[in-house]
Write a protein that holds these residues in place. Sequence first.
Motif, PDB file in Angstrom:
ATOM      1  N   GLU A  95      -4.480   0.783   1.205  1.00 33.97           N
ATOM      2  CA  GLU A  95      -5.019  -0.293   2.041  1.00 33.97           C
ATOM      3  C   GLU A  95      -4.742  -0.074   3.526  1.00 33.97           C
ATOM      4  OE1 GLU A  95      -3.144  -3.744   0.440  1.00 33.97           O
ATOM      5  OE2 GLU A  95      -4.176  -3.593  -1.471  1.00 33.97           O
ATOM      6  N   THR A  96      -4.299   1.133   3.895  1.00 34.04           N
ATOM      7  CA  THR A  96      -3.981   1.406   5.290  1.00 34.04           C
ATOM      8  C   THR A  96      -4.841   2.541   5.831  1.00 34.04           C
ATOM      9  OG1 THR A  96      -2.242   3.013   4.768  1.00 34.04           O
ATOM     10  CG2 THR A  96      -1.581   0.693   4.906  1.00 34.04           C
ATOM     11  N   LYS A  97      -4.911   2.610   7.156  1.00 37.43           N
ATOM     12  CA  LYS A  97      -5.668   3.689   7.792  1.00 37.43           C
ATOM     13  C   LYS A  97      -4.784   4.899   8.053  1.00 37.43           C
ATOM     14  CE  LYS A  97      -8.980   0.580   9.843  1.00 37.43           C
ATOM     15  NZ  LYS A  97      -9.278  -0.267  10.966  1.00 37.43           N
ATOM     16  N   LEU A  98      -3.589   4.671   8.579  1.00 37.88           N
ATOM     17  CA  LEU A  98      -2.646   5.765   8.826  1.00 37.88           C
ATOM     18  C   LEU A  98      -1.803   6.014   7.581  1.00 37.88           C
ATOM     19  CD1 LEU A  98      -1.381   4.964  12.419  1.00 37.88           C
ATOM     20  CD2 LEU A  98      -2.648   6.979  11.705  1.00 37.88           C
ATOM     21  N   PHE A  99      -1.397   7.233   7.386  1.00 31.09           N
ATOM     22  CA  PHE A  99      -0.554   7.639   6.251  1.00 31.09           C
ATOM     23  C   PHE A  99      -1.198   7.314   4.909  1.00 31.09           C
ATOM     24  CE2 PHE A  99       2.725   6.645   9.616  1.00 31.09           C
ATOM     25  CZ  PHE A  99       2.809   7.944  10.041  1.00 31.09           C
ATOM     26  N   ASN A 100      -2.496   7.488   4.842  1.00 30.48           N
ATOM     27  CA  ASN A 100      -3.243   7.272   3.612  1.00 30.48           C
ATOM     28  C   ASN A 100      -4.145   8.481   3.392  1.00 30.48           C
ATOM     29  OD1 ASN A 100      -4.746   6.311   1.447  1.00 30.48           O
ATOM     30  ND2 ASN A 100      -6.067   5.075   2.727  1.00 30.48           N
ATOM     31  N   PRO A 101      -3.941   9.219   2.320  1.00 37.09           N
ATOM     32  CA  PRO A 101      -2.853   9.112   1.350  1.00 37.09           C
ATOM     33  C   PRO A 101      -1.569   9.699   1.927  1.00 37.09           C
ATOM     34  CG  PRO A 101      -4.195  11.002   0.801  1.00 37.09           C
ATOM     35  CD  PRO A 101      -4.840  10.326   1.995  1.00 37.09           C
ATOM     36  N   GLY A 102      -0.484   9.539   1.178  1.00 34.09           N
ATOM     37  CA  GLY A 102       0.787  10.124   1.564  1.00 34.09           C
ATOM     38  C   GLY A 102       0.865  11.572   1.108  1.00 34.09           C
TER      39      GLY A 102
END
Length: 184
Positions: free
Chosen positions: A10-17
């Motif tokens: 559900e995030t823009k940064l660090f997606n995927p990890g």
Amino acid sequence: VEQFVIDSKETKLFNPGIKRDKFGTVDPKNPKTLVVETKTFDYKRKVGVYIPAQYKACTAAPFMVVHDGPGQANGYKTILDNLIAQKRIPPIVLIAVQNGGGDAQGHERGKEYDNMNGDYATYIETEVLPRVEKNYNVKLTKDPDGRAAMGNSSGGSAALIMAWVRNDLYHRVLTTSGTCGNQA
């Protein structure tokens, strides 16, 4: 102390990890270099939030971001309660953010904490803080003098980098070493 979860999907940064299965291997072409193979993965990040009883609704509260997990919020709650009661600090919100997982090269925690690109500060600003405000009906200050970042070991590195790269957002940094707890 309350807690919520941020799903990386559900995030823009660090997606995927990122994560690794093994530490790495020495590069045969350059023995001073370690080759680390990573793969992507989805993860859930816990965030602990402490809002002092003295917080006045609709006012911009100073806050401190602490790295490496929501468990930190419980540990600092008593300290903050005492300092606030003694009027040594204003009512301050504590936001304890879990890392994305793993440690060092090839893991999400290393990617977030151990670089100088400012992505982690941007992640906190655009992904974490708005969720804290929405979930807990609290207003967080935009004044860099009312914002602090704190961490231990690589979390201390993340705190320093947040203030170094985004000094428009953070003016206060507290760090401790990873082994002795001495202030750096």
